[in-house]
Design a protein around this motif. Structure first.
Motif, PDB file in Angstrom:
ATOM      1  N   LYS A  25       0.822  -1.203   0.000  1.00 13.80           N
ATOM      2  CA  LYS A  25       0.000   0.000   0.000  1.00 13.80           C
ATOM      3  C   LYS A  25       0.868   1.270   0.000  1.00 13.80           C
ATOM      4  O   LYS A  25       1.914   1.329   0.664  1.00 13.80           O
ATOM      5  N   ILE A  26       0.403   2.274  -0.722  1.00 16.67           N
ATOM      6  CA  ILE A  26       1.089   3.565  -0.839  1.00 16.67           C
ATOM      7  C   ILE A  26       0.464   4.534   0.151  1.00 16.67           C
ATOM      8  O   ILE A  26      -0.757   4.654   0.226  1.00 16.67           O
ATOM      9  N   THR A  27       1.308   5.229   0.909  1.00 15.22           N
ATOM     10  CA  THR A  27       0.805   6.203   1.881  1.00 15.22           C
ATOM     11  C   THR A  27       1.067   7.623   1.379  1.00 15.22           C
ATOM     12  O   THR A  27       2.170   7.950   0.953  1.00 15.22           O
ATOM     13  N   MET A  28       0.030   8.442   1.449  1.00 18.73           N
ATOM     14  CA  MET A  28       0.118   9.821   0.969  1.00 18.73           C
ATOM     15  C   MET A  28      -0.645  10.728   1.932  1.00 18.73           C
ATOM     16  O   MET A  28      -1.719  10.360   2.429  1.00 18.73           O
ATOM     17  N   THR A  77      -3.609  -0.307 -14.775  1.00 13.81           N
ATOM     18  CA  THR A  77      -2.232  -0.692 -14.443  1.00 13.81           C
ATOM     19  C   THR A  77      -1.539   0.335 -13.568  1.00 13.81           C
ATOM     20  O   THR A  77      -0.490   0.048 -13.001  1.00 13.81           O
ATOM     21  N   VAL A  78      -2.111   1.548 -13.474  1.00 16.56           N
ATOM     22  CA  VAL A  78      -1.485   2.598 -12.666  1.00 16.56           C
ATOM     23  C   VAL A  78      -2.033   2.535 -11.250  1.00 16.56           C
ATOM     24  O   VAL A  78      -3.168   2.091 -11.034  1.00 16.56           O
ATOM     25  N   PRO A  79      -1.260   2.956 -10.249  1.00 18.58           N
ATOM     26  CA  PRO A  79      -1.737   2.911  -8.874  1.00 18.58           C
ATOM     27  C   PRO A  79      -2.933   3.830  -8.648  1.00 18.58           C
ATOM     28  O   PRO A  79      -2.998   4.940  -9.175  1.00 18.58           O
ATOM     29  N   CYS A 102      -8.120   0.302  -2.750  1.00 23.22           N
ATOM     30  CA  CYS A 102      -7.240   1.126  -3.579  1.00 23.22           C
ATOM     31  C   CYS A 102      -5.786   0.754  -3.286  1.00 23.22           C
ATOM     32  O   CYS A 102      -5.467   0.187  -2.236  1.00 23.22           O
ATOM     33  N   ASP A 103      -4.904   1.119  -4.211  1.00 27.94           N
ATOM     34  CA  ASP A 103      -3.486   0.797  -4.031  1.00 27.94           C
ATOM     35  C   ASP A 103      -2.829   1.646  -2.950  1.00 27.94           C
ATOM     36  O   ASP A 103      -1.755   1.295  -2.450  1.00 27.94           O
ATOM     37  N   GLY A 104      -3.441   2.765  -2.609  1.00 24.73           N
ATOM     38  CA  GLY A 104      -2.912   3.628  -1.563  1.00 24.73           C
ATOM     39  C   GLY A 104      -4.012   4.489  -0.993  1.00 24.73           C
ATOM     40  O   GLY A 104      -5.164   4.438  -1.435  1.00 24.73           O
TER      41      GLY A 104
END
Length: 277
Positions: free
Chosen positions: A17-20, A196-198, A208-210
């Motif tokens: 997972k991406i953190t923002m 294909t994009v996060p 979601c990916d992040g």
């Protein structure tokens, strides 16, 4: 080590997972970098949580560049995405000019702009000249009035399908990721699975990916309103008000400043200063 665009695609592929979070100034950026955040968003939400506007619409390019530069100084080793404010990408020419300014003057690693497939040509032009772009679909605050206010998007079949078309169009235009804001979790899950994009969710469920949040919401620094999708991890406002009240009390009661907060002259100089001429 600072993450770059390929790292976020790798994270998606490996299901990490991406953190923002948003940051708008030097100390906030320093905090999130020290905590180990993957990606910072200098959001035009600063118009509401920092500048006190009722929406993001009044935010200017100069505002965004000013805050982006502070964030870059505070987080030199974190990937920084900067929002393109209202009307800064109304045409391809204005988009090129203003995105370039955010990269060159603001120190951004990527820019973010709102809108679906109708904005794909603008996004494609930006990516073709080497500017990384983050897309943003669902609830788009700059055009919230057209959407009927700050409401969940994609709740009926046709609007859900339109969100999917938007996501595919942005993917084809070359975005590095897409923010999905305030859409049903089931829609976000399918979009995430098919592109294909996060995907970076905010009020779009856990698949979601992040995830991204406004740092003022996360830390309890902004209380004019609290969206359903926000979870607070602190109450900085309460701590700040308590500290300020204690300061006021100590000054009124002459307990601050105390001796340890003062600078002193030597006895010889004091005698001369207060003695008779």
């Amino acid at each position: 080590m600072k993450k770059m665009v390929p790292d976020f695609f790798k994270m998606k592929a490996e299901h990490e997972k991406i953190t923002m979070l948003t940051a708008y100034d030097y100390p906030g950026a320093h905090w999130v970098e020290e905590a180990g955040l993957d990606m910072i968003l200098v959001g035009d939400s600063l118009g509401m949580v920092v500048l006190g506007y009722d929406s993001t619409v009044p935010v200017t390019m100069d505002d965004m560049i000013h805050h982006a530069k502070a964030v870059r100084r505070g987080a030199p080793q974190t990937f920084v995405v900067v929002d393109m404010p209202f009307m800064s990408y109304a045409t391809i020419d204005s988009a090129l000019l203003n995105a370039g300014r955010l990269i060159q003057e603001g120190g951004a690693d990527a820019v973010k702009l709102e809108g679906g497939e109708s904005f794909a040509p603008i996004i494609k032009t930006l990516t073709q000249v080497g500017i990384p772009v983050v897309g943003h679909i669902g609830l788009t605050p700059q055009t919230a009035t057209q959407l009927g206010g700050f409401k969940v998007q994609g709740r009926d079949l046709e609007s859900a399908k339109q969100l999917m078309r938007d996501a595919r169009a942005l993917e084809e235009a070359g975005v590095m990721s897409i923010v999905l804001e305030a859409i049903p979790a089931e829609v976000a899950k399918r979009i995430t699975r098919e592109i294909t994009v996060p995907s970076i969710g905010i009020g779009a469920g856990k698949d979601c990916d992040g995830q991204v949040l406004v740092i003022h919401d996360l830390l309890g620094m902004f209380d004019r309103f609290k969206p359903k999708f926000v979870k607070s991890y602190g109450d900085v406002k309460a701590l700040a008000v308590q500290g300020i009240r204690e300061y006021i009390t100590e000054v009124k009661q002459q307990n601050f400043p105390a001796k340890e907060h003062e600078f002193k002259l030597s006895d010889e100089i004091v005698e001369k200063l207060y003695g008779k001429d």
